[in-house]
Design an enzyme around this catalytic site. Structure first.
Site, PDB file in Angstrom:
ATOM      1  N   LYS A 171       7.206  11.733  16.820  1.00 16.64           N
ATOM      2  CA  LYS A 171       7.115  10.615  17.082  1.00 16.64           C
ATOM      3  C   LYS A 171       6.531   9.566  16.096  1.00 16.64           C
ATOM      4  O   LYS A 171       5.505   9.661  15.473  1.00 16.64           O
ATOM      5  CB  LYS A 171       6.059  10.464  18.260  1.00 16.64           C
ATOM      6  CG  LYS A 171       6.168   9.107  19.070  1.00 16.64           C
ATOM      7  CD  LYS A 171       5.050   8.236  19.625  1.00 16.64           C
ATOM      8  CE  LYS A 171       4.488   7.706  18.477  1.00 16.64           C
ATOM      9  NZ  LYS A 171       5.167   6.231  18.169  1.00 16.64           N
ATOM     10  N   GLU A 246      -5.046  13.889   9.569  1.00 18.55           N
ATOM     11  CA  GLU A 246      -4.829  13.213   8.615  1.00 18.55           C
ATOM     12  C   GLU A 246      -5.390  11.772   8.679  1.00 18.55           C
ATOM     13  O   GLU A 246      -4.403  10.921   9.214  1.00 18.55           O
ATOM     14  CB  GLU A 246      -3.655  13.260   7.767  1.00 18.55           C
ATOM     15  CG  GLU A 246      -3.207  14.708   7.434  1.00 18.55           C
ATOM     16  CD  GLU A 246      -4.133  15.454   6.668  1.00 18.55           C
ATOM     17  OE1 GLU A 246      -4.560  14.715   5.762  1.00 18.55           O
ATOM     18  OE2 GLU A 246      -4.058  16.583   6.378  1.00 18.55           O
ATOM     19  N   CYS A 280      -3.656   5.508   2.988  1.00 23.35           N
ATOM     20  CA  CYS A 280      -4.974   6.101   3.452  1.00 23.35           C
ATOM     21  C   CYS A 280      -5.651   6.284   2.107  1.00 23.35           C
ATOM     22  O   CYS A 280      -6.907   6.190   2.128  1.00 23.35           O
ATOM     23  CB  CYS A 280      -4.666   7.584   3.975  1.00 23.35           C
ATOM     24  SG  CYS A 280      -3.585   8.557   3.145  1.00 23.35           S
ATOM     25  N   GLU A 378     -12.195   0.743   7.742  1.00 26.32           N
ATOM     26  CA  GLU A 378     -10.794   0.862   6.815  1.00 26.32           C
ATOM     27  C   GLU A 378     -10.032  -0.293   6.933  1.00 26.32           C
ATOM     28  O   GLU A 378     -10.016  -0.884   8.212  1.00 26.32           O
ATOM     29  CB  GLU A 378      -9.986   2.059   7.168  1.00 26.32           C
ATOM     30  CG  GLU A 378      -8.894   2.188   6.639  1.00 26.32           C
ATOM     31  CD  GLU A 378      -7.918   3.335   6.989  1.00 26.32           C
ATOM     32  OE1 GLU A 378      -7.676   3.295   8.071  1.00 26.32           O
ATOM     33  OE2 GLU A 378      -7.127   3.973   6.057  1.00 26.32           O
TER      34      GLU A 378
END
Ligand code: NAD
Length: 479
Positions: A171, A246, A280, A378
């Site tokens: 997906k 992750e 990331c 983040e």
């Protein structure tokens, strides 16, 4: 308008509804995405289950040959894929071309692993008994990817999952579905059986839980936010599914008093702003020794102000992926300034022609407290926060004072500081005298704390995610 369907068993499958896919550069509609529902999910897993054993029965070396062929086809048509990525993710074509190259490199690495999918042989404590391990596929692998670098994100998961003999249900992020559809079709054209690689298109919040909780899933590999990763871990954990996560980062970039400041400023800008900060591994917290703070900031700000926004060949970075993400950035900057932080440069939505798209200026902020949202959350946008420290010990402490632990980088000429930092920083990646990003496909990547759950992908370590080890004992009778 082009419709992007789910791709199941090699067939296009529409959903009950559609949603627009926008080019983040100018918010123009480039496609309609068919949104999968429960019945599409059922079809995808049925196709994957039916195809898995046939795919696994093909020797791994031959599976590798098919994947090598897929890489050759992607390379032949690299320009087509790069243009799709540039449009759906809103990035300069040169960046998209680089990412296509990275996807091919990753694909080739795992195709080659077909020749090395080895277990171990070990001695036994019993005469005439032989002990070894072999790798077997997990079964059906559910792969959920993020939008930031869509082609490598696809390659990073699909190639290792397939080489290990799994059937895949992938997906992709709803913002970048077109490249995943394109890549899946190329892999099938190269010889991956249609049912062994299925793409389910849809909105994460809607179709994601249906996928994750499905009993047909043997392993889930997810790249995305820590919030969603946690949710997936809970759902998959309740069913004791294997999970690889992750997740996000809040990566520290240290500038010591002996650093080459010009070089540090260039790497700081690349770490914070390239790909619009949507990595990331983006640099987010810039921790600078007091003795060089002013000099470094002056250089960093100069590089930041020279960044050219847009998707042209001479541009440094494009927009963030969607309007929601842009609004989150702008709100965070506003809240930070309300609590006493100061915007040194940037901080606003881009104006003029770029105002149509989801652009935000390269932003540097100082004076945020270590516990403020700006320092702990983040951001996933081109925003750098500055912190002034007196020495190495304080810098290291601040670098580790984060819920995340993905990457970190230090600029210094001291081998002692570099090595101590590399050893002591609580991250999965430590870099000396470069950027916080730059992982290579043959290296294991992953983070500690809220950045992951301890697995590593890609590298040969990804084979551990996508295969099960089986011990085999063989007892022979010499008589
Ligand atoms: P996101 O978590 O919103 O979405 C990621 C994927 O998960 C998308 O495909 C989305 O549709 C899907 N999803 C959303 N909700 C879901 C749910 N409830 N169940 C199942 N799937 C769901 O993340 P994003 O904003 O698309 O991507 C940015 C994030 O990805 C950042 O946190 C970034 O750090 C992270 N990321 C991590 C790595 C890494 O290797 N550690 C690499 C790239 C991006």
């Amino acid at each position: 308008m082009k419709l992007i369907p789910s791709l199941i068993g090699g067939e296009d499958v529409a959903g009950a509804r559609t949603a627009p896919v926008l080019n983040p550069h100018d918010a123009s509609e480039i496609a309609q995405l068919a949104l999968a529902d429960a019945s599409v999910v059922e079809r995808a897993f049925a196709a994957a289950r039916a195809a898995q054993q046939t795919w696994a029965a093909i020797p791994a070396v031959k599976r590798g040959e098919i994947l090598f062929k897929a890489c050759a086809l992607i390379e032949e048509r690299a320009e087509e894929l790069s243009r799709i990525v540039a449009e759906e993710a809103g990035k300069p074509l040169k960046d998209a071309r680089g990412e296509t190259g990275a996807a091919i490199q990753c694909g080739r690495f795992f195709a080659g692993e077909g020749q090395r999918l080895f277990g171990r042989t070990m001695p036994s404590n019993t005469p005439n008994k032989y002990a070894m391990t072999i790798r077997q596929p997990c079964g059906v692998a559910l792969l959920i990817t993020a939008a930031n670098t869509p082609a490598p994100n696809f390659a990073w998961k699909a190639f290792p999952a397939l080489i290990c003999g799994n059937a895949v249900v992938l997906k992709p992020a709803e913002d970048t579905p077109i490249s995943a559809d394109w890549m899946a079709r190329v892999l099938i054209e190269a010889g991956v059986p249609a049912g062994a690689l299925n793409v389910v298109q849809g909105l994460g919040a809607e179709v994601g839980p249906l996928l994750v909780e499905h009993d047909a899933v043997d392993v889930v590999s997810f790249t995305g936010s820590t919030r969603v990763g946690r949710e997936i871990a809970e759902k998959a954990g309740a069913k004791l599914k294997k999970v690889s996560l992750e997740l996000g980062g809040k990566n520290a970039f240290l500038v010591c008093d002996d650093a080459d400041l010009d070089k540090a400023a260039r790497w700081a800008a690349l770490s914070a702003f390239s790909n619009a900060g949507q990595r990331c591994a983006a640099g987010s917290r810039f921790i600078v020794f007091d003795a060089v703070y002013d000099a470094f900031v002056e250089k960093f700000v100069a590089v930041a102000r020279a960044q050219k926004l847009g998707v042209g060949e001479d541009c440094d970075f494009g927009p963030v992926i969607n309007e929601r993400q842009l609004d989150v950035m702008l709100r965070l900057i506003e809240r930070a300034t309300e609590s006493g932080a100061r915007v040194v440069t940037g901080g606003k939505r881009a104006r003029g022609e770029l105002a149509k798209g989801f652009y935000i200026e390269p932003t540097i902020i100082e004076g945020a407290g270590p516990g403020d949202d700006l320092s702990t959350r983040e951001l996933f946008g081109p925003i750098a926060a500055l912190y002034r420290v007196k020495d190495f010990a304080e810098a290291l402490k601040l670098a580790n004072d984060s819920p995340y632990g993905l990457t970190a980088c230090i600029h210094t000429r001291s081998i002692n500081c570099a090595w101590t930092f590399a050893q002591a920083v609580e991250t999965g990646v430590a870099v000396v005298n470069a950027g916080t990003f730059g992982s290579e496909p043959h290296m294991p990547f992953g983070g500690r704390k809220a950045s992951g759950n301890g697995t590593r992908e890609p590298g040969t370590e990804a084979l551990d995610v996508y295969s099960e080890l089986k011990d085999i004992y063989l007892v022979i009778d010499p008589a």
